[in-house]
Motif scaffolding. Structure first.
Motif, PDB file in Angstrom:
ATOM      1  N   ARG A  98       0.774  -1.234   0.096  1.00 26.10           N
ATOM      2  CA  ARG A  98       0.168   0.091   0.108  1.00 26.10           C
ATOM      3  C   ARG A  98       0.993   1.121  -0.004  1.00 26.10           C
ATOM      4  O   ARG A  98       1.845   1.305   0.712  1.00 26.10           O
ATOM      5  CB  ARG A  98      -0.786   0.150   1.192  1.00 26.10           C
ATOM      6  N   SER A  99       0.218   2.402  -0.515  1.00 28.33           N
ATOM      7  CA  SER A  99       0.939   3.553  -0.572  1.00 28.33           C
ATOM      8  C   SER A  99       1.001   4.105   0.895  1.00 28.33           C
ATOM      9  O   SER A  99       0.322   3.685   1.580  1.00 28.33           O
ATOM     10  CB  SER A  99       0.396   4.583  -1.637  1.00 28.33           C
ATOM     11  N   ILE A 100       1.938   5.232   1.030  1.00 30.48           N
ATOM     12  CA  ILE A 100       1.902   5.553   2.363  1.00 30.48           C
ATOM     13  C   ILE A 100       0.634   6.316   2.618  1.00 30.48           C
ATOM     14  O   ILE A 100       0.153   6.002   3.939  1.00 30.48           O
ATOM     15  CB  ILE A 100       3.102   6.873   2.322  1.00 30.48           C
ATOM     16  N   VAL A 119      -9.090  10.156   2.942  1.00 31.77           N
ATOM     17  CA  VAL A 119      -7.832  10.928   2.339  1.00 31.77           C
ATOM     18  C   VAL A 119      -7.668  12.303   2.961  1.00 31.77           C
ATOM     19  O   VAL A 119      -6.374  12.538   3.434  1.00 31.77           O
ATOM     20  CB  VAL A 119      -8.223  11.146   0.810  1.00 31.77           C
ATOM     21  N   LYS A 120      -8.462  13.002   3.348  1.00 30.96           N
ATOM     22  CA  LYS A 120      -8.348  14.325   4.040  1.00 30.96           C
ATOM     23  C   LYS A 120      -7.815  14.174   5.309  1.00 30.96           C
ATOM     24  O   LYS A 120      -6.447  14.742   5.684  1.00 30.96           O
ATOM     25  CB  LYS A 120      -9.468  15.020   4.230  1.00 30.96           C
ATOM     26  N   LYS A 121      -8.240  13.178   6.006  1.00 32.09           N
ATOM     27  CA  LYS A 121      -7.824  13.249   7.496  1.00 32.09           C
ATOM     28  C   LYS A 121      -6.160  12.329   7.226  1.00 32.09           C
ATOM     29  O   LYS A 121      -5.382  12.976   8.191  1.00 32.09           O
ATOM     30  CB  LYS A 121      -8.538  11.840   8.079  1.00 32.09           C
ATOM     31  N   ALA A 122      -6.043  11.458   6.442  1.00 33.13           N
ATOM     32  CA  ALA A 122      -4.661  10.934   6.383  1.00 33.13           C
ATOM     33  C   ALA A 122      -3.853  11.796   5.957  1.00 33.13           C
ATOM     34  O   ALA A 122      -2.381  11.764   6.655  1.00 33.13           O
ATOM     35  CB  ALA A 122      -4.803   9.419   5.273  1.00 33.13           C
ATOM     36  N   LEU A 123      -3.809  12.643   5.151  1.00 34.79           N
ATOM     37  CA  LEU A 123      -3.075  13.608   4.686  1.00 34.79           C
ATOM     38  C   LEU A 123      -2.804  14.710   5.897  1.00 34.79           C
ATOM     39  O   LEU A 123      -1.547  14.987   5.998  1.00 34.79           O
ATOM     40  CB  LEU A 123      -3.690  14.367   3.404  1.00 34.79           C
ATOM     41  N   GLU A 124      -3.803  14.950   6.376  1.00 35.61           N
ATOM     42  CA  GLU A 124      -3.650  15.785   7.866  1.00 35.61           C
ATOM     43  C   GLU A 124      -2.556  15.321   8.646  1.00 35.61           C
ATOM     44  O   GLU A 124      -1.736  15.891   9.164  1.00 35.61           O
ATOM     45  CB  GLU A 124      -4.728  16.033   8.539  1.00 35.61           C
ATOM     46  N   MET A 125      -2.629  13.750   8.692  1.00 39.54           N
ATOM     47  CA  MET A 125      -1.762  13.247   9.816  1.00 39.54           C
ATOM     48  C   MET A 125      -0.332  13.047   9.226  1.00 39.54           C
ATOM     49  O   MET A 125       0.523  13.183   9.883  1.00 39.54           O
ATOM     50  CB  MET A 125      -2.199  11.646   9.863  1.00 39.54           C
ATOM     51  N   LYS A 134       5.085  12.614   0.935  1.00 39.59           N
ATOM     52  CA  LYS A 134       5.545  11.273   0.557  1.00 39.59           C
ATOM     53  C   LYS A 134       4.257  10.751   0.342  1.00 39.59           C
ATOM     54  O   LYS A 134       4.278   9.312   0.280  1.00 39.59           O
ATOM     55  CB  LYS A 134       6.217  10.663   1.900  1.00 39.59           C
ATOM     56  N   ALA A 135       3.069  11.230   0.607  1.00 44.15           N
ATOM     57  CA  ALA A 135       1.823  10.331   0.215  1.00 44.15           C
ATOM     58  C   ALA A 135       1.488   9.260  -0.820  1.00 44.15           C
ATOM     59  O   ALA A 135       1.125   8.181  -0.621  1.00 44.15           O
ATOM     60  CB  ALA A 135       0.529  11.267   0.246  1.00 44.15           C
ATOM     61  N   ASN A 136       2.267   9.675  -1.862  1.00 42.78           N
ATOM     62  CA  ASN A 136       2.157   8.651  -2.921  1.00 42.78           C
ATOM     63  C   ASN A 136       3.373   7.704  -2.988  1.00 42.78           C
ATOM     64  O   ASN A 136       3.377   6.783  -3.902  1.00 42.78           O
ATOM     65  CB  ASN A 136       1.875   9.396  -4.437  1.00 42.78           C
ATOM     66  N   LEU A 142      11.061   4.623   1.612  1.00 41.14           N
ATOM     67  CA  LEU A 142      11.541   5.775   2.760  1.00 41.14           C
ATOM     68  C   LEU A 142      12.647   5.054   3.775  1.00 41.14           C
ATOM     69  O   LEU A 142      13.085   3.820   3.701  1.00 41.14           O
ATOM     70  CB  LEU A 142      10.263   5.671   3.587  1.00 41.14           C
ATOM     71  N   SER A 143      13.227   5.799   4.242  1.00 37.90           N
ATOM     72  CA  SER A 143      14.225   5.571   5.416  1.00 37.90           C
ATOM     73  C   SER A 143      13.447   5.000   6.719  1.00 37.90           C
ATOM     74  O   SER A 143      12.154   5.245   6.595  1.00 37.90           O
ATOM     75  CB  SER A 143      15.060   6.720   5.619  1.00 37.90           C
ATOM     76  N   GLY A 144      14.150   4.487   7.397  1.00 35.78           N
ATOM     77  CA  GLY A 144      13.692   3.792   8.971  1.00 35.78           C
ATOM     78  C   GLY A 144      12.895   4.990   9.619  1.00 35.78           C
ATOM     79  O   GLY A 144      11.774   4.703  10.029  1.00 35.78           O
ATOM     80  N   GLY A 145      13.559   6.180   9.765  1.00 37.07           N
ATOM     81  CA  GLY A 145      13.031   7.192  10.501  1.00 37.07           C
ATOM     82  C   GLY A 145      11.592   7.567   9.911  1.00 37.07           C
ATOM     83  O   GLY A 145      10.684   7.766  10.554  1.00 37.07           O
ATOM     84  N   GLN A 146      11.679   7.745   8.554  1.00 32.53           N
ATOM     85  CA  GLN A 146      10.222   8.143   7.881  1.00 32.53           C
ATOM     86  C   GLN A 146       9.564   7.165   8.071  1.00 32.53           C
ATOM     87  O   GLN A 146       8.171   7.560   8.299  1.00 32.53           O
ATOM     88  CB  GLN A 146      10.754   8.412   6.390  1.00 32.53           C
ATOM     89  N   LYS A 147       9.684   5.812   7.767  1.00 31.50           N
ATOM     90  CA  LYS A 147       8.851   4.798   8.204  1.00 31.50           C
ATOM     91  C   LYS A 147       8.077   4.929   9.654  1.00 31.50           C
ATOM     92  O   LYS A 147       6.985   4.601   9.718  1.00 31.50           O
ATOM     93  CB  LYS A 147       9.347   3.512   7.984  1.00 31.50           C
TER      94      LYS A 147
END
Lengths: 344, 226
Positions: A98-100, A119-125, A134-136, A142-147
């Motif tokens: 799945r995408s981010i 989608v709106k809520k997920a983007l807010e988060m 990085k949504a798409n 992604l790096s470990g910290g980004q994950k």
């Protein structure tokens, strides 16, 4: 906010049973950052899984979160409540296919929201954890910290009041660890999120937590305010943990491996001073030299911020007349400083 | 040019209709039994993973029974299964011969193999994902569809490819009970009447079917993987 009462957990494999937890009781205040520290196998991961009942405690244990007894709920009710308890993991556990954005949307699909709302809520988060761009992307990019930040966004999507963190920084390098800790501290401050932090890294507890419980072999052996526990550890395991991380224990390690390294003259003492008070205002060491005529050869000194207060100490060789040294040490003890004579 | 073909594959060129019909029969057996076996195998594979000791709904008795049934069926050689299934086939589809009669033993011969393949594909899903999904409020159904199946789609396509290709082999054998198809065609003409060119052309046709399965599967996997 979280109340664990008499939690035991027995695992049985091939007829052999093993008690991972034995009669653990804990209470965690709303808005607190509560650390649970212990060596591997101490039972801390099992304990945190008992909070959202990923592991069901043995009969007789009671788990109350936000005033509701989770152990009394049906599986269906429990699944609904779990949305109110976020969780992050050592290995992030993002869904690779799945995408981010879709990863963060995952828990929202149980909330009865329409797709655009999700989608709106997920983007807010994602904005909240500074990963809006990085949504798409996909987790593998992604790096470990980004994950881990995506995992945090996902865990917070349903606006939980509690976030459980199971060794969330253990797979990260020190710099990224610090970033994640700062993010968690910010979420605690801004969202009034109660954090339960499982870790074997002392650094995490020192930098982030307000309260701490030390675990060993399925028991909580010590708990309290982080500064108190670290300044004045009562239990062997706690001391072990602190010593392993502290500069001040180097003297002992050196003594053990090279006993003649010191070359103490007759009457000299190797002393460790640990400052127990929440603040070091008196210039104790200079007082000892001026008022007691004791000369101090400082070998190690260390100050760290723990739970927001400085905790530190000094290891040095005290030399002078025996009665002067004794008087100097007495004076020091009265200053709320722990005195240990390591060698004489 | 025409002469060249006539000297190379004379026995194929005098019965092109029969070759076409056999190809269609093979595709028919492959399609129908493939779809049925896919559905059943998927269900059984999921059942195995879910009821396994470390699964989300562990059930010792169910898992052990299903697992040993699958092992028993897997160990029966297909030619023997073909003969042994005749009464059952008659009961289910009304006939034990022809392409339709072949479908029941084909499904019975494929499902055990495929369900094991599905089991191994689903088992490769990281248990951490299952745990994360549980922590986010997913129940068993959510975990099966949104984690196990969704996250192992590439692996499932791969095992479907493998199974489909081995199923082609089985359809050739099913020709032995008068199932028709390319296997039957090759045996009757290529083997029994010594028309070797028929055997070779049959092999080429089967190769083409295998290639289509391989290429389409691999293309889909490549699109889905990140």
């Amino acid at each position: 906010m979280i109340k664990l009462e008499n939690i035991s957990k027995t695992f049985t494999a091939q007829g052999v049973s093993f008690k991972a937890l034995e009669g653990v009781s804990l209470e965690i205040e709303r808005g607190d950052i509560y650390g649970i520290i212990g060596f591997s196998g101490a039972g801390k991961s099992t304990l945190v899984r008992c909070i959202n009942l990923l592991e069901r405690p043995d009969q007789g244990g009671k788990v109350v979160v936000d005033g509701e007894e989770l152990t009394a709920l049906s599986p269906r009710e429990l699944r609904g409540r779990r949305a109110g308890i976020g969780m992050i993991f050592q290995h992030f556990n993002l869904m690779p296919s799945r995408s981010i954005l879709d990863n963060v949307r995952y828990p929202l699909q149980y909330r009865g929201l329409s797709k655009p709302e999700q989608v709106k809520k997920a983007l807010e988060m994602l904005e909240l954890v500074d990963l809006g761009g990085k949504a798409n992307n996909y987790p593998s990019e992604l790096s470990g910290g980004q994950k881990q930040r995506v995992a945090i966004a996902r865990a917070l999507a349903c606006e939980p009041k509690v976030l459980l963190s199971d060794e969330a920084t253990s797979a990260l390098d020190p710099e990224t660890t610090q970033e994640i800790l700062e993010l968690l501290a910010r979420l605690n401050r801004d969202l009034k999120l109660t954090l339960v932090i499982i870790t074997h890294q002392l650094q995490v507890v020192k930098n982030l937590c307000r309260h701490v419980a030390v675990m060993e072999r399925g028991h909580v052996v010590e708990q309290g305010e982080v500064f108190e526990v670290f300044a004045n550890p009562q239990n062997e395991v706690t001391r072990h943990f602190i010593n392993a991380a502290s500069n001040l224990s180097k003297a002992e390690a050196l003594l053990r491996s090279k006993p003649d390294w010191l070359n103490l003259l007759h009457g000299e003492k190797l002393v460790r001073l640990t400052y127990l008070g929440k603040g070091v205002s008196e210039p104790v060491i200079s007082k000892l030299t001026t008022d007691y005529q004791v000369s101090i050869n400082i070998l190690f000194a260390d100050v760290e911020l723990i739970g927001g207060y400085p905790l530190g100490g000094t290891v040095g060789i005290f030399s002078g007349a025996p009665q002067d040294i004794a008087a100097a040490l007495d004076f020091t003890r009265q200053q709320n400083i722990k005195v240990e004579v390591l060698y004489e | 040019m025409n002469d060249l073909w006539h000297s190379l594959i004379p026995n194929v060129l005098n019965k092109p209709d029969e070759l076409w019909l056999s190809t269609l029969q093979t595709l028919y057996m492959l399609g129908i039994s493939g779809v049925i076996a896919f559905a059943l195998g998927l269900i059984l594979g999921v059942a195995l993973v879910v009821s396994a000791p470390r699964g989300i709904l562990p059930n010792k008795v169910f898992f052990a029974t299903l697992s040993s049934l699958i092992n028993i069926f897997r160990s029966i050689p297909f030619v023997i299964l073909l003969a042994a299934m005749i009464p059952v086939t008659r009961l289910i589809v009304g006939t034990a011969i022809g392409t339709t009669g072949a479908i029941v033993p084909l499904v019975a011969g494929t499902v055990p193999f495929f369900s094991r393949q599905v089991e191994s594909a689903l088992s490769s899903v990281d248990l951490g994902l299952v745990e994360a999904a549980q922590a986010m409020g997913s129940g068993p159904v959510g975990i099966i569809f949104r984690v196990y199946l969704k996250e192992s789609i590439p692996a499932l396509i791969r095992v479907t490819q493998i199974t489909a290709i081995s199923l082609i082999g089985l359809t050739a054998m099913a020709g032995a009970i008068g199932g028709g198809g390319l296997g039957d065609f090759a045996i009757r003409y290529g083997h029994q009447r010594g028309q070797t060119d028929v055997t070779y052309v049959t092999v080429l046709v089967i190769l083409a079917i295998v290639a289509v399965i391989q290429i389409s599967g691999t293309t889909v996997i490549r699109r889905l993987q990140h």
